[in-house]
Design an enzyme around this catalytic site. Structure first.
Site, short mmCIF file in Angstrom:
data_model
loop_
_atom_site.label_atom_id
_atom_site.label_comp_id
_atom_site.label_asym_id
_atom_site.label_seq_id
_atom_site.Cartn_x
_atom_site.Cartn_y
_atom_site.Cartn_z
N LYS A 85 0.86 -1.19 0.00
CA LYS A 85 0.00 0.00 0.00
C LYS A 85 0.89 1.24 0.00
CE LYS A 85 -3.89 2.09 2.55
NZ LYS A 85 -4.84 1.95 3.68
N SER A 129 -9.89 2.25 2.73
CA SER A 129 -8.97 2.97 1.89
C SER A 129 -7.98 2.07 1.13
CB SER A 129 -8.18 3.97 2.72
OG SER A 129 -7.37 3.29 3.67
N SER A 158 -10.24 -0.12 6.93
CA SER A 158 -9.64 -0.04 5.59
C SER A 158 -8.95 -1.30 5.08
CB SER A 158 -8.64 1.11 5.54
OG SER A 158 -9.34 2.29 5.33
#
Ligand code: GLN
Length: 489
Positions: free
Chosen positions: A76, A151, A175
């Site tokens: 990420k 997210s 998330s």
């Protein structure tokens, strides 16, 4: 190879059936073909990835490989990685090349894993649909008119579409779990403090926690073995003995007590999601578990509490982005104050600004007691509900998200509707507990449904066992969206 478990890939690499360079190239080719439309990656850097793959092949040839050596893992874009552009999904960091590695990145590097690229995400991890990214929305590979969740939406799409072997995410209010649910993959948010936050760009420090996202619970256990562990550079990192998170995978579930919170099955839950989750609980009964009715009475307050505390922490954490030392600086300004103002006004997107405004407001003189302090007190009550619940059960189960993946643009102008996506996940972060999501079927429009499993503090190995046994008995986790437009299930 695309559907093999990490253990099988590891065995193939050791058995010289495939090299890490070949495997890395296979994924890079898939990214080149499909990322243009899916937008799961913000940055790929084939030169660095292939150099790591060559080094891994040397480790494999010398016989000193670890379980993840040579396996291409996506990161990420919230994790600083030396020499890599690290944007956190923001214009503010669109040109930031990190001079150092986050602890999580160091752990993967030490294990000989290949960094395959940096995945798209909501700006500063604020969002539930990946639509707040400066680098554009990510598409759900099951239906490209729908969001992947957020997210960690880029990671979820990359794993579901087989654009990496596995990947990392972070979870402040859901998330990891919510995008895992919406994309039909498995994700685990560990107990707060199990994975170091060093070098992970801070959103709300008392809630942020990194964790693995992959195709199965077994894969998650291998990843967590690499990610977890004490790090003195994060003052909230816990000093605990190293665990093997795969140690209990094979345990039978006889007698397991599954707590079902009545608040998770009330108004607002989609009937298609409820049906899939109930079917999963029936499957667990067949595996020897029993159902216990529990209540988490204060969990209904978790969204308002979170939207006081998380913005308060964010407003403080994001004050460092001022255009002075790194990141975006406005091209024109008159003096220092004007430079700060313009850089922040131009560098941050609308959702991030909304959070900074709310956070600054609730921390301001006169409102601190009325909002921030009250929210802290309710946070304690929410955590206490779980302490009571775990006296009656071993794990808690329910839906991860109230609906399946919604349409791109559907909730864009209604922040409260967007915030409600995390109604079942946020309480877990407020309590600091571990939580995971695993695929448990398909709902309306044939979109994946996630089953949430919440464990007691440090119960990750047990949760992975609970998830793995279900995945031995069912095959939801091995379904994949076929990117050529035909489903493979
Ligand atoms: N969707 C929640 C938010 O917007 C949670 C995000 C997260 O876990 N990083 O804050």
């Amino acid at each position: 190879m695309l559907n093999s478990s990490l253990q099988q890939i590891s065995d193939a690499l050791r058995g010289k059936k495939i090299s890490s360079v070949e495997l890395t190239q296979l994924y890079l080719n898939r990214i080149a073909t499909f990322n243009g439309e899916l937008n799961a990656y913000i940055t790929v850097n084939p030169d660095i990835s292939l150099a790591q793959a060559r080094a891994a092949d040397t480790m494999l040839a010398n016989g000193n490989a670890q379980p993840l050596t040579g396996i291409p893992i996506a990161q990420k874009d919230i994790f600083c990685a030396k020499g890599w552009r690290t944007t956190c999904g923001s214009k503010m960091l669109h040109n930031f090349i990190s001079p150092y590695d986050a602890h999580v990145i160091t752990q993967f590097n030490n294990a000989g894993a290949v960094n395959l690229g940096k995945t798209n995400m909501d700006e500063f991890a604020m969002g539930s649909s990946n639509e707040t990214s400066y680098f554009g929305a990510v598409k759900n590979p099951w239906d490209r008119t729908r969001v992947p969740g957020g997210s960690s939406g880029g990671t979820a799409t990359a794993v579901a579409a087989r654009l990496c072997a596995a990947a990392t995410g972070t979870d402040t209010g859901g998330s990891i779990r919510q995008p895992a649910a919406l994309c039909g993959i498995s994700g685990l948010k560990p107990t707060y403090g199990v994975v170091s936050r060093y070098g992970m760009i801070a959103f709300a420090s008392s809630l942020d926690q990194a964790g693995p996202m992959a195709r199965s619970a077994e894969d998650l256990s291998l990843l967590l073995n690499t990610m977890a562990g004490f790090d003195e550079r994060d003052s909230t990192s816990l000093q605990r003995e190293k665990e093997d998170y795969a140690r209990d995978l094979a345990k039978p579930l006889n007698g397991l007590r599954i707590g079902i919170p009545k608040e998770f099955f009330a108004e607002g839950l989609g009937s298609d999601v409820a049906q899939a989750v109930e079917a999963a609980i029936t499957e667990y009964k067949k595996l020897g578990a029993k159902k216990v009715d529990i209540s988490l009475p204060n969990s209904r307050l978790s969204i308002p509490v979170y939207y006081v505390l998380a913005p308060a922490e964010a407003s403080s954490n994001l004050s460092r982005f001022d255009g002075v030392r790194y990141g975006y600086r406005a091209p024109e300004y008159t003096d220092l104050a004007d430079m700060y103002e313009k850089s922040r006004a131009q560098g941050f997107g609308a959702e991030v600004k909304r959070r900074i405004l709310i956070g600054t407001y609730v921390l301001s003189h006169g409102y601190y007691d009325a909002y921030y302090l009250q929210a802290q007190k309710i946070r304690r009550l929410i955590a206490q509900d779980f302490v009571e619940a775990f006296k009656q059960c071993d794990v808690i189960m329910g839906p991860t998200s109230p609906t399946t993946a919604f349409k791109l643009g559907e909730k864009g102008d209604d922040p409260v509707q967007m915030y409600l996506s995390d109604i079942y996940t946020i309480a877990v972060n407020l309590a600091g507990l571990p939580g995971m999501s695993i695929p448990c079927g398909f709902g309306a429009n044939n979109m994946p449904v996630g089953l949430q499993i919440i464990g007691n503090y440090f119960a990750e190995a047990q949760m992975l066992n609970v998830a793995h046994q279900y995945q031995q008995a069912t095959d939801w986790h091995s379904r994949m969206p076929l990117l050529e437009g035909v489903r493979n299930d």
